[in-house]
Write a protein that holds these residues in place. Structure first.
Motif, mmCIF file in Angstrom:
data_model
loop_
_atom_site.group_PDB
_atom_site.id
_atom_site.type_symbol
_atom_site.label_atom_id
_atom_site.label_comp_id
_atom_site.label_asym_id
_atom_site.label_seq_id
_atom_site.Cartn_x
_atom_site.Cartn_y
_atom_site.Cartn_z
ATOM 1 N N HIS A 69 0.825 -1.209 0.000
ATOM 2 C CA HIS A 69 0.000 0.000 0.000
ATOM 3 C C HIS A 69 0.857 1.256 0.000
ATOM 4 O O HIS A 69 0.431 2.314 -0.481
ATOM 5 N N LEU A 70 2.094 1.148 0.486
ATOM 6 C CA LEU A 70 3.025 2.278 0.419
ATOM 7 C C LEU A 70 3.668 2.373 -0.962
ATOM 8 O O LEU A 70 3.782 3.462 -1.546
ATOM 9 N N THR A 71 4.065 1.229 -1.502
ATOM 10 C CA THR A 71 4.708 1.194 -2.818
ATOM 11 C C THR A 71 3.771 1.700 -3.902
ATOM 12 O O THR A 71 4.187 2.418 -4.823
ATOM 13 N N ALA A 72 2.503 1.332 -3.812
ATOM 14 C CA ALA A 72 1.527 1.781 -4.803
ATOM 15 C C ALA A 72 1.467 3.305 -4.849
ATOM 16 O O ALA A 72 1.380 3.909 -5.937
ATOM 17 N N GLN A 73 1.534 3.931 -3.691
ATOM 18 C CA GLN A 73 1.447 5.390 -3.654
ATOM 19 C C GLN A 73 2.687 6.051 -4.246
ATOM 20 O O GLN A 73 2.590 7.082 -4.923
ATOM 21 N N LEU B 257 -7.084 4.317 -2.178
ATOM 22 C CA LEU B 257 -5.817 5.022 -2.327
ATOM 23 C C LEU B 257 -5.583 5.526 -3.752
ATOM 24 O O LEU B 257 -4.608 6.228 -4.001
ATOM 25 N N GLY B 258 -6.457 5.150 -4.686
ATOM 26 C CA GLY B 258 -6.350 5.670 -6.038
ATOM 27 C C GLY B 258 -5.854 4.708 -7.084
ATOM 28 O O GLY B 258 -5.596 5.113 -8.234
ATOM 29 N N ASP C 182 7.854 13.688 0.274
ATOM 30 C CA ASP C 182 7.503 14.516 -0.878
ATOM 31 C C ASP C 182 6.161 14.099 -1.473
ATOM 32 O O ASP C 182 5.370 14.943 -1.915
ATOM 33 N N ALA C 183 5.884 12.784 -1.481
ATOM 34 C CA ALA C 183 4.636 12.270 -2.051
ATOM 35 C C ALA C 183 3.470 12.333 -1.074
ATOM 36 O O ALA C 183 2.344 11.991 -1.436
ATOM 37 N N ASP C 184 3.748 12.760 0.160
ATOM 38 C CA ASP C 184 2.716 12.812 1.199
ATOM 39 C C ASP C 184 2.000 11.465 1.314
ATOM 40 O O ASP C 184 0.770 11.374 1.284
ATOM 41 N N VAL C 185 2.806 10.412 1.424
ATOM 42 C CA VAL C 185 2.278 9.048 1.487
ATOM 43 C C VAL C 185 1.350 8.890 2.690
ATOM 44 O O VAL C 185 1.656 9.343 3.799
ATOM 45 N N GLU C 186 0.225 8.249 2.457
ATOM 46 C CA GLU C 186 -0.719 7.941 3.531
ATOM 47 C C GLU C 186 -0.419 6.548 4.070
ATOM 48 O O GLU C 186 -0.519 5.557 3.348
#
Length: 342
Positions: free
Chosen positions: A185-189, A214-215, A301-305
């Motif tokens: 779920h982190l890698t996808a973002q 998450l998109g 930078d990507a503001d990962v959720e």
């Protein structure tokens, strides 16, 4: 926390997590070496690698080891002249040390070091009130993520980042992700932040819902064919039978990166269907410190959720059981109170 002892979970005898192979006990507080930090643990992620250590999928390297290698903590003691001082917030990752001398270390590939050590496997980890770590292998943490949400970044995030790099996804390409837990779920973002279209394939209905929230462009069952041929794929699930499934979904010249430290047996591959037309398959082994620093910067930078499911420290076994039975939404994280009274 006592100055002399602390609460810690230890692996009494590796075995099925449902049988209770860990026990909560008290043990002496660790003493840092000359180049090490002593860190008070504030939170520790619960990683699938911990489950492999606890259940014996990975061989025992340290009897009665304290698992845990996604540690967020506060420095209690630090060597003079080093990169950290008491009071600093740091991350303690899976990679604890390397030899620094072998040809892999000398060529920037320290993740392939011939004599590495790993937190929560070779040395006691973060399912405890305190931990030591070589200062050169700890990460400085920004305030962008609180303790609970920073913890999964330190392995799930870093390993997923390395898997994404190994998958050689072209900018704006189509990525397939097999399995959708803490790392995925982190890698996808990160992939979507880079402009990728992400298709998720997983057996968990809850994970499919999370992927869409998450998109991600689509979310199907692990055995499904994605809507489009894939430029790259990452296998996070420790299921070897998904290797031919993922390879068959690749477009010409695509790469499958296998992200786990443990994988069940891979079935026979059909050359024409799975490998011809320059399809590639590669593994991912640990990470370099450079991977970690680059990922932490990009996550900010990507503001990962970070989706984190919180567990009190005394429920570490429950967290591992929930992970084993796919009951965790995102990442499981233990948080520690100042005094556990164990």
């Amino acid at each position: 926390m006592s100055r002399d002892d602390m609460a810690a979970w230890v692996v009494a005898e590796p075995g099925p997590v449902d049988d209770g192979p860990m026990r909560l006990t008290r043990r002496p507080r660790p003493v840092p070496g000359p180049a090490e930090l002593l860190v008070e643990v504030l939170a520790c992620g619960v990683c699938r690698t911990d489950l492999h250590v606890v259940e014996g999928d990975l061989p025992v390297h340290r009897p009665h080891v304290v698992p845990g290698h996604e540690v967020v903590g506060r420095v209690l003691d630090a060597p003079e002249g080093g990169p950290f001082r008491p009071g600093d917030r740091v991350g303690v990752p899976w990679l604890r040390s390397t030899c620094g001398r072998c040809r892999f270390c000398r060529s920037g590939r320290e993740n392939l070091c011939v004599a590495p050590a790993f937190t929560g496997w070779d040395a006691d980890g973060g399912y405890a009130e305190a931990i030591t770590v070589p200062a050169d292998f700890a990460y400085a943490l920004s305030d962008s993520f609180d303790d609970v949400h920073a913890a999964p970044l330190l392995c799930a995030g870093i390993i997923g980042f390395r898997a994404l790099e190994r998958a050689a996804l072209p900018r704006g390409g189509r990525l397939g992700i097999y399995g959708f837990g803490a790392s995925a779920h982190l890698t996808a973002q990160i992939a979507m932040h880079r402009g990728a279209t992400v298709h998720v394939l997983t057996r968990s209905e809850a994970a499919r819902r999370l992927a869409l929230e998450l998109g991600c462009a689509s979310a199907g069952d692990a055995a499904d064919r994605p809507p489009d041929p894939l430029d790259a794929a990452i296998l996070f699930a420790p299921a070897g039978d998904l290797v031919p499934v993922a390879l068959a979904a690749l477009d010409r010249g695509g790469t499958l990166a296998i992200a786990g430290i443990h994988l069940s047996d891979v079935p026979s591959l059909d050359y024409q269907q799975h490998l011809f037309q320059e399809r590639n398959v590669c593994s991912v082994t640990a990470n370099t410190r450079s991977d970690g620093r680059r990922f932490l910067a990009e996550a900010q930078d990507a503001d990962v959720e970070v989706r984190a499911q919180h567990y009190p420290f005394d429920r570490a076994l429950d967290a591992l059981r929930d992970l084993a039975h796919d009951r965790v939404d995102g990442a499981a994280v233990l948080s520690l109170s100042p005094s556990l009274g164990v």
